[in-house]
Design an enzyme around this catalytic site. Structure first.
Site, PDB file in Angstrom:
ATOM      1  N   ILE A 117      -7.946  -3.090  -3.083  1.00  0.00           N
ATOM      2  CA  ILE A 117      -6.507  -2.240  -3.352  1.00  0.00           C
ATOM      3  C   ILE A 117      -6.713  -2.126  -4.880  1.00  0.00           C
ATOM      4  CG2 ILE A 117      -3.949  -2.250  -2.914  1.00  0.00           C
ATOM      5  CD1 ILE A 117      -5.703  -2.465  -0.396  1.00  0.00           C
ATOM      6  N   PRO A 118      -6.788  -0.598  -5.307  1.00  0.00           N
ATOM      7  CA  PRO A 118      -7.095  -0.601  -6.714  1.00  0.00           C
ATOM      8  C   PRO A 118      -6.077  -0.458  -7.572  1.00  0.00           C
ATOM      9  CG  PRO A 118      -7.163   1.528  -5.527  1.00  0.00           C
ATOM     10  CD  PRO A 118      -6.858   0.299  -4.257  1.00  0.00           C
ATOM     11  N   CYS A 119      -5.193  -1.911  -7.794  1.00  0.00           N
ATOM     12  CA  CYS A 119      -4.222  -2.277  -8.461  1.00  0.00           C
ATOM     13  C   CYS A 119      -4.376  -1.778 -10.046  1.00  0.00           C
ATOM     14  CB  CYS A 119      -3.728  -3.571  -8.541  1.00  0.00           C
ATOM     15  SG  CYS A 119      -5.006  -4.897  -8.708  1.00  0.00           S
ATOM     16  N   HIS A 120      -5.962  -2.078 -10.440  1.00  0.00           N
ATOM     17  CA  HIS A 120      -6.044  -1.618 -11.778  1.00  0.00           C
ATOM     18  C   HIS A 120      -6.012  -0.192 -11.998  1.00  0.00           C
ATOM     19  CE1 HIS A 120      -9.949  -0.767  -9.500  1.00  0.00           C
ATOM     20  NE2 HIS A 120     -10.133   0.051 -10.441  1.00  0.00           N
TER      21      HIS A 120
END
Length: 153
Positions: A117-120
């Site tokens: 889950i690409p929170c970056h």
């Protein structure tokens, strides 16, 4: 990276240097044993493919543990294309709650699945990198890595 899974689902994937990792693990409420599972092998394979630039999305059986609002944000994060970024405000607007930028950031920080889950891929409205529990340097590295891979194709 550290993953916590059983034979059916992934519960956590995090960088081992992440702030408050122990607390996050404790909150899972799982009886942890160090042993490989079908899912842990799948995680290892997909994470390796990602870092080799061969994978842009993950196909892992995730168990989302969070509020309805957090889950909504995590689903929005999954929609951010590889190599691109959005702002906290853009996500807040997308969920029809334009004043929820801070809440979006809090939900983002509660994500249990680093890179999956690409929170970056979230930035502040000013374009500054902020709020990455595994280190701003790592967030910068991940964004640069994804941009390079995306531009190289």
């Amino acid at each position: 990276m550290l993953s916590i899974s059983n034979h059916e689902s992934l519960y956590l994937l995090e960088f081992v240097e992440r702030k408050n990792l122990k607390k996050k693990m404790d909150n899972l409420g799982a009886d942890l044993k160090e042993q490989p599972t079908f899912v842990s092998r799948l995680v290892e394979e997909e994470v390796q493919e990602y870092f080799l630039g061969k994978r842009r999305e993950f196909d892992l059986p995730l168990v989302f543990q969070g509020t309805v609002f957090q889950k909504k944000i995590w689903l929005e994060l999954e929609q951010i294309p590889f190599g691109q970024t959005k702002t906290y405000k853009e996500i807040a607007q997308k969920i029809d709650n334009p004043n929820a930028s801070i809440a979006v950031g809090a939900a983002n920080a509660s994500n249990h699945f680093a890179i999956v889950i690409p929170c970056h891929r979230l930035k502040s409205s000013s374009g500054q990198l902020s709020g990455y529990a595994a280190g701003t340097w790592r967030k910068q590295w991940l964004l640069h890595f994804e941009e390079e891979v995306a531009c190289g194709e």
